[in-house]
Design a protein around this motif. Structure first.
Motif, mmCIF file in Angstrom:
data_model
loop_
_atom_site.group_PDB
_atom_site.id
_atom_site.type_symbol
_atom_site.label_atom_id
_atom_site.label_comp_id
_atom_site.label_asym_id
_atom_site.label_seq_id
_atom_site.Cartn_x
_atom_site.Cartn_y
_atom_site.Cartn_z
ATOM 1 N N VAL A 72 -18.866 42.228 -9.900
ATOM 2 C CA VAL A 72 -17.555 41.629 -10.139
ATOM 3 C C VAL A 72 -16.832 42.466 -11.181
ATOM 4 O O VAL A 72 -17.438 42.886 -12.172
ATOM 5 N N GLU A 73 -15.544 42.698 -10.958
ATOM 6 C CA GLU A 73 -14.787 43.423 -11.966
ATOM 7 C C GLU A 73 -14.689 42.572 -13.223
ATOM 8 O O GLU A 73 -14.363 41.388 -13.166
ATOM 9 N N ARG A 74 -15.002 43.189 -14.355
ATOM 10 C CA ARG A 74 -14.960 42.495 -15.641
ATOM 11 C C ARG A 74 -13.519 42.219 -16.031
ATOM 12 O O ARG A 74 -12.662 43.086 -15.928
ATOM 13 N N SER A 91 -13.511 34.996 -11.464
ATOM 14 C CA SER A 91 -14.716 35.752 -11.811
ATOM 15 C C SER A 91 -15.885 34.812 -12.076
ATOM 16 O O SER A 91 -17.011 35.048 -11.615
ATOM 17 N N LEU A 95 -19.548 34.683 -10.127
ATOM 18 C CA LEU A 95 -20.833 34.811 -10.822
ATOM 19 C C LEU A 95 -21.700 33.568 -10.619
ATOM 20 O O LEU A 95 -22.918 33.668 -10.444
ATOM 21 N N GLU A 106 -23.664 41.524 -11.707
ATOM 22 C CA GLU A 106 -23.235 42.237 -12.905
ATOM 23 C C GLU A 106 -21.731 42.406 -12.860
ATOM 24 O O GLU A 106 -21.115 42.303 -11.792
ATOM 25 N N THR A 107 -21.163 42.683 -14.025
ATOM 26 C CA THR A 107 -19.735 42.989 -14.096
ATOM 27 C C THR A 107 -19.559 44.440 -14.504
ATOM 28 O O THR A 107 -20.421 45.023 -15.172
ATOM 29 N N HIS A 108 -18.453 45.020 -14.072
ATOM 30 C CA HIS A 108 -18.120 46.401 -14.391
ATOM 31 C C HIS A 108 -16.654 46.465 -14.800
ATOM 32 O O HIS A 108 -15.812 45.796 -14.199
ATOM 33 N N HIS A 157 -21.387 49.739 -8.505
ATOM 34 C CA HIS A 157 -22.616 49.022 -8.826
ATOM 35 C C HIS A 157 -23.828 49.657 -8.148
ATOM 36 O O HIS A 157 -24.867 49.864 -8.772
#
Length: 194
Positions: A72-74, A91, A95, A106-108, A157
Motif C-alpha cells: 500500500v502506498e504510504r 489505506s 491493511l 507493507e507500505t512504501h 514491493h
C-alpha cells in the motif's frame, strides 16, 4: 502464477479512486500483469458507504487473485487535510483486509515507488505510467494514473522483498541506486519526525 514467482496486490489508496494492481514477479524480476483496475466511490456518498465500496473492491481482488503479499502506498502529508484523511482511511481499510486474510502487508513511500520503477524518486505520473507499460510489456500505459500507481507499488514491493537489489555483476544499476537513495532519504526523514 509459478512456484518461483511472487503475486503482489498493490494499492494506491483513495476514496474517490482507489487503484488496484496485481502482478506476478519472478526471480529474475520480470513482472507480469495479472489484473489492474480502479475502485470508484461517489464523492457525494457518506464516508462509511465510500469505505464500504473500497473494502468490497479490495476484498474481491484478494478472493479472486489470491495475492501472497499486499503493498500500500504510504500516506504522506499534503496541503489538503481532507484528501489526506480519505487516503489514510482507505489505506487503513486495505491493511486491515490484508491482516484479516493472513497476507503480509507493507507500505512504501511515493518516492520509493517512483525510484523503483523509473530510477528517479521525483518522477511525474506520466513517467511512472510509461515505465509501467514498458516493464509489464503493455501496449499502452494503464489509465487512469491511479491504476499505474497501484502496479508500480506492487512491483516496488516485489523487487524490494525479493532482495534483488544487486545486479548479476554485483553492482547497483542506476535505477536500483536511485531507489536505494530514495529509501535512505525516506528513513532519515521518518527518523527526524519521530
Amino acid at each position: 502464477m509459478t512456484s518461483t514467482s511472487l503475486r503482489v496486490l498493490g494499492i494506491d489508496p483513495g476514496l474517490t479512486r482507489c487503484g488496484v494492481g496485481i502482478v506476478d514477479v519472478d526471480r529474475s524480476r520480470r513482472g507480469t500483469l495479472v489484473h489492474v483496475g480502479v475502485i470508484r466511490s461517489s464523492p457525494d456518498a457518506p464516508i462509511g458507504d465510500r469505505l464500504a465500496v473500497v473494502a468490497a473492491g479490495i476484498r474481491d481482488a484478494i478472493a479472486t487473485f489470491q495475492p501472497q503479499a499486499v503493498a500500500v502506498e504510504r500516506v504522506f502529508a499534503q496541503q489538503n487535510s481532507h484528501t489526506v484523511m480519505g487516503t489514510a482511511q482507505a489505506s487503513g481499510v486495505a491493511l486491515l483486509l490484508a491482516a484479516e486474510a493472513g497476507i503480509p502487508a507493507e507500505t512504501h513511500t511515493p518516492s520509493e515507488v517512483k525510484a523503483a520503477v523509473t530510477g528517479y524518486g521525483s518522477a511525474d505520473k506520466r513517467q511512472v505510467q510509461s515505465m509501467i507499460a514498458r516493464i509489464l510489456r503493455l501496449d499502452a500505459p494503464p489509465q487512469p494514473a491511479d491504476a499505474a500507481d497501484a502496479l508500480a507499488i506492487a512491483l516496488c514491493h516485489a523487487w524490494r522483498r525479493g532482495g534483488a537489489t544487486v545486479s548479476a555483476g554485483g553492482a547497483l544499476t542506476p535505477a536500483q541506486k536511485a531507489w536505494s537513495d530514495a529509501e535512505r532519504v525516506a528513513r532519515t526523514y521518518l527518523r527526524s519526525r519521530a
